[in-house]
Design an enzyme around this catalytic site. Structure first.
Site, PDB file in Angstrom:
ATOM      1  N   ASP A   3     -84.390  87.470 -26.032  1.00 35.88           N
ATOM      2  CA  ASP A   3     -84.448  88.012 -24.674  1.00 35.88           C
ATOM      3  C   ASP A   3     -84.633  86.841 -23.723  1.00 35.88           C
ATOM      4  O   ASP A   3     -85.515  86.006 -23.923  1.00 35.88           O
ATOM      5  CB  ASP A   3     -85.647  88.963 -24.561  1.00 35.88           C
ATOM      6  CG  ASP A   3     -85.314  90.223 -23.796  1.00 35.88           C
ATOM      7  OD1 ASP A   3     -84.864  90.088 -22.648  1.00 35.88           O
ATOM      8  OD2 ASP A   3     -85.505  91.312 -24.357  1.00 35.88           O
ATOM      9  N   ASP A  19     -82.356  89.737 -19.271  1.00 38.40           N
ATOM     10  CA  ASP A  19     -83.154  90.756 -18.595  1.00 38.40           C
ATOM     11  C   ASP A  19     -82.805  90.856 -17.103  1.00 38.40           C
ATOM     12  O   ASP A  19     -82.792  89.838 -16.398  1.00 38.40           O
ATOM     13  CB  ASP A  19     -84.629  90.377 -18.751  1.00 38.40           C
ATOM     14  CG  ASP A  19     -85.583  91.463 -18.316  1.00 38.40           C
ATOM     15  OD1 ASP A  19     -85.610  92.514 -18.966  1.00 38.40           O
ATOM     16  OD2 ASP A  19     -86.301  91.256 -17.312  1.00 38.40           O
ATOM     17  N   GLU A  38     -78.391  92.787 -18.958  1.00 42.58           N
ATOM     18  CA  GLU A  38     -78.921  94.100 -18.592  1.00 42.58           C
ATOM     19  C   GLU A  38     -78.591  94.356 -17.120  1.00 42.58           C
ATOM     20  O   GLU A  38     -78.887  93.520 -16.266  1.00 42.58           O
ATOM     21  CB  GLU A  38     -80.439  94.146 -18.789  1.00 42.58           C
ATOM     22  CG  GLU A  38     -80.996  95.544 -18.585  1.00 42.58           C
ATOM     23  CD  GLU A  38     -82.493  95.567 -18.263  1.00 42.58           C
ATOM     24  OE1 GLU A  38     -83.104  96.611 -18.473  1.00 42.58           O
ATOM     25  OE2 GLU A  38     -83.042  94.548 -17.786  1.00 42.58           O
ATOM     26  N   HIS A  59     -86.973  99.853 -25.798  1.00 42.75           N
ATOM     27  CA  HIS A  59     -88.407  99.826 -25.476  1.00 42.75           C
ATOM     28  C   HIS A  59     -88.708 100.340 -24.067  1.00 42.75           C
ATOM     29  O   HIS A  59     -89.860 100.391 -23.675  1.00 42.75           O
ATOM     30  CB  HIS A  59     -88.907  98.390 -25.624  1.00 42.75           C
ATOM     31  CG  HIS A  59     -88.244  97.486 -24.633  1.00 42.75           C
ATOM     32  ND1 HIS A  59     -86.889  97.204 -24.676  1.00 42.75           N
ATOM     33  CD2 HIS A  59     -88.720  96.847 -23.536  1.00 42.75           C
ATOM     34  CE1 HIS A  59     -86.578  96.436 -23.656  1.00 42.75           C
ATOM     35  NE2 HIS A  59     -87.657  96.200 -22.941  1.00 42.75           N
ATOM     36  N   ASP A  60     -87.673 100.671 -23.297  1.00 43.56           N
ATOM     37  CA  ASP A  60     -87.869 101.125 -21.919  1.00 43.56           C
ATOM     38  C   ASP A  60     -87.710 102.634 -21.745  1.00 43.56           C
ATOM     39  O   ASP A  60     -87.850 103.142 -20.637  1.00 43.56           O
ATOM     40  CB  ASP A  60     -86.860 100.445 -20.981  1.00 43.56           C
ATOM     41  CG  ASP A  60     -87.203  98.990 -20.744  1.00 43.56           C
ATOM     42  OD1 ASP A  60     -88.390  98.629 -20.871  1.00 43.56           O
ATOM     43  OD2 ASP A  60     -86.281  98.213 -20.428  1.00 43.56           O
TER      44      ASP A  60
HETATM   45  C1  NOJ Z   1     -86.230  95.214 -18.245  1.00 41.98           C
HETATM   46  C2  NOJ Z   1     -87.030  95.182 -19.497  1.00 41.98           C
HETATM   47  O1  NOJ Z   1     -86.299  95.763 -20.536  1.00 41.98           O
HETATM   48  C3  NOJ Z   1     -88.324  95.894 -19.205  1.00 41.98           C
HETATM   49  O2  NOJ Z   1     -89.081  96.139 -20.362  1.00 41.98           O
HETATM   50  C4  NOJ Z   1     -89.078  95.075 -18.214  1.00 41.98           C
HETATM   51  O3  NOJ Z   1     -90.252  95.762 -17.847  1.00 41.98           O
HETATM   52  C5  NOJ Z   1     -88.245  94.792 -16.967  1.00 41.98           C
HETATM   53  N1  NOJ Z   1     -86.892  94.447 -17.265  1.00 41.98           N
HETATM   54  C6  NOJ Z   1     -88.835  93.655 -16.190  1.00 41.98           C
HETATM   55  O4  NOJ Z   1     -88.700  92.474 -16.931  1.00 41.98           O
END
Ligand code: NOJ
Ligand code: CA
Length: 551
Positions: free
Chosen positions: A98, A199, A253, A325-326
């Site tokens: 990441d 990210d 992302e 994970h989000d």
């Molecule tokens: C996306 C990540 O997947 C998430 O877990 C994070 O909180 C935010 N970006 C900020 O980095």
């Protein structure tokens, strides 16, 4: 020719803190990962994406980095990482890291220097602004915590944080910051990693002047001024150049990204990313974020899948996922906890047979579900807590907690359920976070023994995908778009086709095959009910079938 190795792959995502604890301190680590590499390999995946492993104060569990060139001491050290990397490579697994460079931790040495004064070597590493007429520099909201600005008396200025207060945004307009990013990339590529998941990479260029955001947007009102910002392609071209020296790939992302914008990163003269994560199909039961809920509608999910399949066909490549994970667990959202095995396997088929590179998130392959804790104080995710304390304050505690149950990122961050022993076999110590009590039913050990488990079904899907040209390359077409219960599509490639049928109904439902498939008999190559008769046109709860045809 376009390199295609990443297009043939399937990835497994590890959020290490909750994966497997190798040294008994209650926290998942790289010792545990090492021990589980054979398991990961046995799934039939070809690569691992590690959510951040770097030192971090964990205000956002690793997405607030305080040292980009090291491993968080709770997870191991660089030597242990290299051991994992080497073994993964021996098993034929690629490894991507990441890359979180929109922001750092406020405990990163750059920020600690930067905040001290206006004239130090790091003063311009972050986005500092004076107050505007005694008020905040602009009206932007942070995505995680209140307003996007935090005051620092030493500088008598505010710094920008699009995410939590402890995640100050880097000033990417500063060429020194971009050099740092490139140095970090080289550091990990030289060590042998195979690419990056980048990210919120579409947020790194902010519009000059940081204009006020649109007041009518319920969240992220400043987004029009930092999403796909003015210099984004220029910056990403610099990062791309680093990658050209290595056989690696880049996955960006893109929250709220559209197909048009995604294509601008993945094709044409600005090509700087190989793949992108979009969020459209995560909105079938919510708007903008899982906290703003609405009833699940299959049509929304199908529409999102189809939109991306059609838009990228022949031009770029899709990234496929249902969990990470989000997001809360998918069975609890789009499937049913009353039909865990059936809906878990059906959901696997619905996305693994699309065109693209699939990602499977730890625990998804055994059908883990949401956790429902009794009080908000038991939750640890900064955004869940913030949502709870910011929105719908007039609702009862029960109602607000129900929203958390349905939306919290913590549901995907509970310890992995390995077996029926204490703490689901995740640790011999005291787990850092609550284990879902359903681990006695839902766990790897049990599913290893059951031929028809979700776990073995995932294996079957991946094994088929890998050897099937049509599953890899076939073009996509959707049927019966207006059905609210059935998702049906085919993939066609060089005289072969696959017909994929997924029922989202909890009851028996009849299906009609598209005219093209009525005359001839296909071969059913996959079904999530044991005794399915391939001629039967009635589907049971969450039944899924895949047929192969010669055309
Ligand atoms: C996306 C990540 O997947 C998430 O877990 C994070 O909180 C935010 N970006 C900020 O980095
Ligand atoms: Ca540990």
């Amino acid at each position: 020719m376009e390199k295609d190795w990443y297009r043939r792959m399937c990835f497994y995502q590890i959020w290490v803190r909750s994966f497997c604890d190798g040294n008994g301190d209650g926290i998942g680590d790289l010792y545990g990962v090492y021990d589980k590499l054979p398991y990961i390999h046995s799934l039939g995946v070809d690569g691992i994406w590690f959510s951040p492993l770097y030192p971090s104060p964990n205000a956002d569990y690793g997405y607030d980095i305080s040292d980009y060139r090291n491993i968080h001491p709770e997870y191991g050290d660089l030597q242990q990482f290299q051991k994992v990397l080497q073994r993964a490579h021996e098993l034929g697994l690629k490894v991507i890291m990441d890359l979180v460079v929109n922001h750092t931790s406020d405990e990163h040495p750059w920020f600690m220097e930067s905040r001290k004064s206006k004239d130090n070597p790091y003063s311009d590493y972050y986005i500092w602004r004076d107050a505007r007429k005694g008020k905040l520099p602009n009206n932007w909201d942070s995505l995680f915590e209140g307003k996007a600005w935090e005051y620092v008396p030493e500088r008598d200025q505010y710094y920008l944080h699009l995410f939590a207060k402890k995640q100050p945004d880097l000033n990417m307009d500063n060429p020194k910051v971009r050099e740092e990013v490139k140095g970090i990339m080289r550091f990990w590529l030289d060590m042998g990693v195979d690419g990056f998941r980048e990210d919120v990479i579409t947020f790194i260029s902010k519009k000059a002047g940081l204009p006020d955001g649109l007041p009518f947007l319920p969240i992220a009102n400043g987004m029009p001024f930092y999403k796909d910002g003015p210099r984004i392609h220029e910056y990403l071209a610099e990062f791309r150049k680093v990658c050209e020296d290595y056989d690696c790939f880049q996955l960006g992302e893109g929250p709220m990204t559209t197909t048009k914008s995604a294509l601008s990163y993945m094709t044409g003269k600005h090509k700087s990313l190989d793949l992108m994560f979009h969020f459209d199909h995560m909105m079938a039961d919510c708007m903008f974020t899982e906290y703003i809920q609405r009833p699940f509608q299959l049509k929304r999910l199908k529409h999102a899948f189809s939109k991306w399949q059609y838009a990228l066909e022949g031009k770029a490549w899709n990234t496929l996922y249902l969990e990470n994970h989000d997001h809360p667990r998918i069975i609890s959202r789009y499937g049913s906890e009353n039909y865990i095995r059936e809906s878990g396997t059906m959901l696997a088929v619905c996305y693994l047979f699309l065109q693209g590179t699939p990602f499977i998130y730890q625990g998804q392959e055994i059908g883990m579900t949401n956790i429902r804790l009794k009080s908000i104080d038991q939750y640890v995710d900064v955004s869940s807590k913030n949502n709870y304390h910011t929105f719908h304050l007039k609702d009862s505690i029960e109602k607000r907690l129900a929203r958390i149950h349905a939306s919290s990122r913590d549901s995907s961050r509970t310890p992995m359920q390995w077996d029926t022993s204490a703490n689901a076999g995740f640790t011999t110590g005291k787990p850092w976070f609550y284990v879902n009590p359903n681990y006695t039913r839902i766990n790897v050990e049990r599913q290893e023994q059951e031929p028809d488990s979700i776990l073995n079904f995932y294996r079957r899907c991946l094994c088929y995908r890998k050897q099937s040209e049509v599953a890899l390359w076939g073009t996509y077409h959707e049927y019966y778009r207006s059905s609210g219960k059935i998702y049906m599509y085919d993939r066609v490639w060089k005289g072969k086709s696959l017909l994929v049928i997924c029922s989202f109904a909890e009851h028996l439902i009849s299906v009609r095959f598209p005219p093209k498939y009525r005359q001839q008999q296909g071969k059913m190559i996959l079904c999530n009910y044991k005794d399915s008769d391939q001629e039967n046109r009635k589907l049971r709860a969450f039944e899924t079938r895949v047929y192969e045809y010669e055309i």
